[in-house]
Design an enzyme around this catalytic site. Structure first.
Site, mmCIF file in Angstrom:
data_model
loop_
_atom_site.group_PDB
_atom_site.id
_atom_site.type_symbol
_atom_site.label_atom_id
_atom_site.label_comp_id
_atom_site.label_asym_id
_atom_site.label_seq_id
_atom_site.Cartn_x
_atom_site.Cartn_y
_atom_site.Cartn_z
ATOM 1 C CG ASP A 3 -2.247 -13.455 -0.012
ATOM 2 O OD1 ASP A 3 -1.454 -12.750 0.652
ATOM 3 O OD2 ASP A 3 -1.989 -14.624 -0.362
ATOM 4 C CG HIS A 4 0.973 -12.391 -2.706
ATOM 5 N ND1 HIS A 4 0.578 -13.115 -1.611
ATOM 6 C CD2 HIS A 4 2.303 -12.561 -2.820
ATOM 7 C CE1 HIS A 4 1.633 -13.719 -1.077
ATOM 8 N NE2 HIS A 4 2.692 -13.386 -1.788
ATOM 9 C CB CYS B 100 2.797 4.535 5.324
ATOM 10 S SG CYS B 100 2.931 3.017 6.305
ATOM 11 C CG HIS C 125 -0.406 0.314 2.508
ATOM 12 N ND1 HIS C 125 -1.175 0.607 3.601
ATOM 13 C CD2 HIS C 125 0.879 0.397 2.941
ATOM 14 C CE1 HIS C 125 -0.395 0.856 4.644
ATOM 15 N NE2 HIS C 125 0.842 0.725 4.275
HETATM 16 NI NI NI Z 1 2.500 0.941 5.580
#
Ligand code: NI
Length: 135
Positions: free
Chosen positions: A80-81, A34, A15
């Site tokens: 997932d992935h 992030c 992300h």
């Molecule tokens: Ni993060």
């Protein structure tokens, strides 16, 4: 007599947290690492809990085989992935924070759980950071 039953699951996903309408500096200040423009991954741990009455015939609150399949189909196969920002429609205009991911998972599972039972999602983004959502 109400009992809470829980199933643990896991997915890896990438992300990036940022807001288009903020400056690069503000994004860096608020979202830190992030906000890496090239994305980064987390090993998400998930605990899905269902609370309700024990069925007199089966002795179950919910058949765990059914819950396991539901998590596989609605959460693991979907997340997932994946790159959450670009591959999961709910995050097209929503920051994929742990908070928002927990809400998205709850929304995906809720329609498939008996309406007279309560659903709770605990999502670990790291071993020390986790969020809880129960609707
Ligand atoms: Ni993060």
């Amino acid at each position: 007599m109400e009992v809470k039953v829980s199933r643990r699951a896991h997915f890896n996903a990438a992300h990036r947290l940022f807001r288009q309408d903020w400056t690069e500096q503000k994004n860096d200040t608020v979202f830190g690492k992030c906000n890496n423009p090239e994305y980064h991954g987390h090993n998400y741990e998930l605990i899905v809990s269902v609370t309700g009455e024990i069925d007199k015939e089966t002795g179950f609150v919910m058949d765990m085989k059914v819950l396991k399949e539901l998590i596989r189909e609605k959460v693991e196969n979907a997340l997932d992935h994946k790159n959450l920002n670009t591959q999961v429609p709910e995050f097209k205009h929503l920051n994929p924070t742990a908070e928002n991911i927990a809400v998205v998972i709850w929304n995906r599972l809720r329609p498939h759980i008996d309406h007279n039972k309560r659903l709770e999602i605990v999502l670990y983004e790291t071993p020390r950071n986790f969020v809880t959502y129960s609707g």
